[in-house]
Design a protein around this motif. Sequence first.
Motif, PDB file in Angstrom:
ATOM      1  N   VAL A 120       3.594   1.735   3.108  1.00  0.00           N
ATOM      2  CA  VAL A 120       4.739   2.647   3.024  1.00  0.00           C
ATOM      3  C   VAL A 120       4.264   4.045   2.630  1.00  0.00           C
ATOM      4  CG1 VAL A 120       6.953   3.086   1.906  1.00  0.00           C
ATOM      5  CG2 VAL A 120       6.240   0.738   2.344  1.00  0.00           C
ATOM      6  N   LEU A 121       4.785   5.045   3.308  1.00  0.00           N
ATOM      7  CA  LEU A 121       4.444   6.424   2.971  1.00  0.00           C
ATOM      8  C   LEU A 121       5.123   6.825   1.664  1.00  0.00           C
ATOM      9  CD1 LEU A 121       4.710   8.181   6.459  1.00  0.00           C
ATOM     10  CD2 LEU A 121       2.677   7.240   5.332  1.00  0.00           C
ATOM     11  N   LYS A 122       4.442   7.681   0.913  1.00  0.00           N
ATOM     12  CA  LYS A 122       4.943   8.063  -0.407  1.00  0.00           C
ATOM     13  C   LYS A 122       6.228   8.883  -0.343  1.00  0.00           C
ATOM     14  CE  LYS A 122       0.670   7.761  -3.064  1.00  0.00           C
ATOM     15  NZ  LYS A 122      -0.266   8.445  -3.978  1.00  0.00           N
ATOM     16  N   ASP A 123       6.498   9.515   0.803  1.00  0.00           N
ATOM     17  CA  ASP A 123       7.719  10.315   0.906  1.00  0.00           C
ATOM     18  C   ASP A 123       8.895   9.514   1.485  1.00  0.00           C
ATOM     19  OD1 ASP A 123       6.914  10.072   3.531  1.00  0.00           O
ATOM     20  OD2 ASP A 123       6.880  12.223   3.957  1.00  0.00           O
ATOM     21  N   THR A 124       8.741   8.181   1.534  1.00  0.00           N
ATOM     22  CA  THR A 124       9.825   7.326   2.003  1.00  0.00           C
ATOM     23  C   THR A 124      11.020   7.428   1.053  1.00  0.00           C
ATOM     24  OG1 THR A 124       8.315   5.757   3.053  1.00  0.00           O
ATOM     25  CG2 THR A 124      10.493   4.928   2.457  1.00  0.00           C
ATOM     26  N   PRO A 125      12.254   7.526   1.574  1.00  0.00           N
ATOM     27  CA  PRO A 125      13.447   7.589   0.709  1.00  0.00           C
ATOM     28  C   PRO A 125      13.507   6.424  -0.274  1.00  0.00           C
ATOM     29  CG  PRO A 125      14.035   8.119   2.964  1.00  0.00           C
ATOM     30  CD  PRO A 125      12.603   7.657   2.997  1.00  0.00           C
ATOM     31  N   VAL A 126      14.075   6.690  -1.443  1.00  0.00           N
ATOM     32  CA  VAL A 126      14.104   5.715  -2.535  1.00  0.00           C
ATOM     33  C   VAL A 126      14.721   4.384  -2.121  1.00  0.00           C
ATOM     34  CG1 VAL A 126      15.065   5.224  -4.816  1.00  0.00           C
ATOM     35  CG2 VAL A 126      14.115   7.480  -4.327  1.00  0.00           C
ATOM     36  N   SER A 157       7.287 -12.007   0.197  1.00  0.00           N
ATOM     37  CA  SER A 157       6.359 -12.433   1.261  1.00  0.00           C
ATOM     38  C   SER A 157       6.722 -11.901   2.646  1.00  0.00           C
ATOM     39  CB  SER A 157       6.205 -13.960   1.315  1.00  0.00           C
ATOM     40  OG  SER A 157       7.290 -14.566   1.995  1.00  0.00           O
ATOM     41  N   GLY A 158       7.673 -10.968   2.717  1.00  0.00           N
ATOM     42  CA  GLY A 158       7.943 -10.318   4.000  1.00  0.00           C
ATOM     43  C   GLY A 158       6.837  -9.324   4.331  1.00  0.00           C
ATOM     44  N   VAL A 159       6.753  -8.941   5.594  1.00  0.00           N
ATOM     45  CA  VAL A 159       5.779  -7.947   6.022  1.00  0.00           C
ATOM     46  C   VAL A 159       6.512  -6.636   6.244  1.00  0.00           C
ATOM     47  CG1 VAL A 159       4.078  -7.300   7.766  1.00  0.00           C
ATOM     48  CG2 VAL A 159       4.328  -9.699   7.094  1.00  0.00           C
ATOM     49  N   VAL A 160       6.028  -5.557   5.628  1.00  0.00           N
ATOM     50  CA  VAL A 160       6.770  -4.300   5.609  1.00  0.00           C
ATOM     51  C   VAL A 160       5.966  -3.152   6.213  1.00  0.00           C
ATOM     52  CG1 VAL A 160       7.920  -2.609   4.142  1.00  0.00           C
ATOM     53  CG2 VAL A 160       7.932  -5.014   3.492  1.00  0.00           C
ATOM     54  N   LEU A 161       6.597  -2.434   7.143  1.00  0.00           N
ATOM     55  CA  LEU A 161       6.096  -1.150   7.607  1.00  0.00           C
ATOM     56  C   LEU A 161       7.245  -0.167   7.493  1.00  0.00           C
ATOM     57  CD1 LEU A 161       3.988  -1.753  10.847  1.00  0.00           C
ATOM     58  CD2 LEU A 161       3.156  -1.087   8.603  1.00  0.00           C
ATOM     59  N   GLY A 162       6.994   0.982   6.873  1.00  0.00           N
ATOM     60  CA  GLY A 162       8.030   1.995   6.788  1.00  0.00           C
ATOM     61  C   GLY A 162       8.491   2.396   8.175  1.00  0.00           C
ATOM     62  N   PRO A 163       9.766   2.745   8.335  1.00  0.00           N
ATOM     63  CA  PRO A 163      10.306   3.060   9.657  1.00  0.00           C
ATOM     64  C   PRO A 163       9.591   4.217  10.345  1.00  0.00           C
ATOM     65  CG  PRO A 163      11.815   3.750   7.911  1.00  0.00           C
ATOM     66  CD  PRO A 163      10.779   2.882   7.268  1.00  0.00           C
ATOM     67  N   GLN A 164       9.018   5.137   9.550  1.00  0.00           N
ATOM     68  CA  GLN A 164       8.301   6.259  10.145  1.00  0.00           C
ATOM     69  C   GLN A 164       7.025   5.812  10.858  1.00  0.00           C
ATOM     70  OE1 GLN A 164       8.787   5.721   6.810  1.00  0.00           O
ATOM     71  NE2 GLN A 164       8.953   7.665   5.717  1.00  0.00           N
ATOM     72  N   ILE A 177       0.834  -1.201   0.000  1.00  0.00           N
ATOM     73  CA  ILE A 177       0.000   0.000   0.000  1.00  0.00           C
ATOM     74  C   ILE A 177       0.869   1.252   0.000  1.00  0.00           C
ATOM     75  CG2 ILE A 177      -1.664   1.365   1.315  1.00  0.00           C
ATOM     76  CD1 ILE A 177      -3.001  -1.020   0.138  1.00  0.00           C
ATOM     77  N   LEU A 178       0.516   2.212  -0.869  1.00  0.00           N
ATOM     78  CA  LEU A 178       1.177   3.509  -0.926  1.00  0.00           C
ATOM     79  C   LEU A 178       0.239   4.551  -0.325  1.00  0.00           C
ATOM     80  CD1 LEU A 178       2.112   3.443  -4.739  1.00  0.00           C
ATOM     81  CD2 LEU A 178       3.186   2.178  -2.884  1.00  0.00           C
ATOM     82  N   SER A 179       0.762   5.441   0.494  1.00  0.00           N
ATOM     83  CA  SER A 179      -0.134   6.403   1.129  1.00  0.00           C
ATOM     84  C   SER A 179       0.589   7.662   1.591  1.00  0.00           C
ATOM     85  CB  SER A 179      -0.814   5.743   2.338  1.00  0.00           C
ATOM     86  OG  SER A 179      -1.718   6.629   2.959  1.00  0.00           O
ATOM     87  N   VAL A 180      -0.186   8.734   1.735  1.00  0.00           N
ATOM     88  CA  VAL A 180       0.322   9.940   2.383  1.00  0.00           C
ATOM     89  C   VAL A 180      -0.212  10.016   3.811  1.00  0.00           C
ATOM     90  CG1 VAL A 180       0.502  11.225   0.221  1.00  0.00           C
ATOM     91  CG2 VAL A 180      -1.629  11.319   1.515  1.00  0.00           C
ATOM     92  N   TYR A 181      -1.042   9.044   4.200  1.00  0.00           N
ATOM     93  CA  TYR A 181      -1.658   9.039   5.520  1.00  0.00           C
ATOM     94  C   TYR A 181      -0.888   8.147   6.496  1.00  0.00           C
ATOM     95  CZ  TYR A 181      -5.538  10.723   2.667  1.00  0.00           C
ATOM     96  OH  TYR A 181      -6.308  11.416   1.778  1.00  0.00           O
ATOM     97  N   ASP A 182      -0.615   8.661   7.689  1.00  0.00           N
ATOM     98  CA  ASP A 182       0.072   7.872   8.710  1.00  0.00           C
ATOM     99  C   ASP A 182      -0.849   7.543   9.882  1.00  0.00           C
ATOM    100  OD1 ASP A 182      -0.170  10.341   9.899  1.00  0.00           O
ATOM    101  OD2 ASP A 182       1.982  10.662  10.183  1.00  0.00           O
TER     102      ASP A 182
END
Length: 226
Positions: free
Chosen positions: A107-113, A126-133, A85-90
């Motif tokens: 992952v937030l859309k402003d996450t570093p490349v 198949s890993g589970v991902v949450l952006g560090p923010q 999922i891509l989002s600007v909402y946290d």
Amino acid sequence: MDAQHLYRIVLIDDSRMARLGLREQLNRTAEFRLVGEAASMTEGLELIEKLNPDLVLLDISLPDGSGVHACSRLVAGRPDTRVLILSVYDDPAVIREAIAAGAQGYVLKDTPVAMWRNAMRRAAGSGVVLGPQLIGLVLMEVREMANGLTTACMGDLSPQERRLLPLVAEGRTNKEIAVALSLSDKTVKNYISNMYSKLGVTRRSQVATLYARTLPSGGILAEDCA
């Protein structure tokens, strides 16, 4: 992970500029190939059925429905499909809904490349991902969820399953777990299947929630996509 693997990506986002930016980033990375783009849920679901991608990058807000709803429909019809999922909402509640709908990550859309690329690799594998923010934001949500679960079933796990437990909770892929514990991929898959049955869960996020309650601090283990 095999460096030669090529991940086929479908991107669903109603923003032309967002699609352009992601397309440019994907085209610069040899392991990813953008095979299709869509600007709506309806168009995107049809495209996925036709192209059978390895990973779907899905905007949380679409003109004909939410990304959460699209994810739920997609996973119901194609359980093996990976969705990031891509989002600007946290908002932690939205993140929780997305993961519950079957998304592999958020992952937030402003996450570093560099973090974006790693997030896509982990989600496709198949890993589970949450952006560090987002880790701090969802920590309280996880603790609250854990309060409604029991850890009594933890005692049913075999010693080997207990070794796998923290690695599964971290969102490690089966291959990563196999390497870490010197096991075959098939053996890891069997252990995880047995673990899910004993714990009464169906997703890695639920394993993480149960495992969180066993930690002295009540916290969770999370990898930061770096």
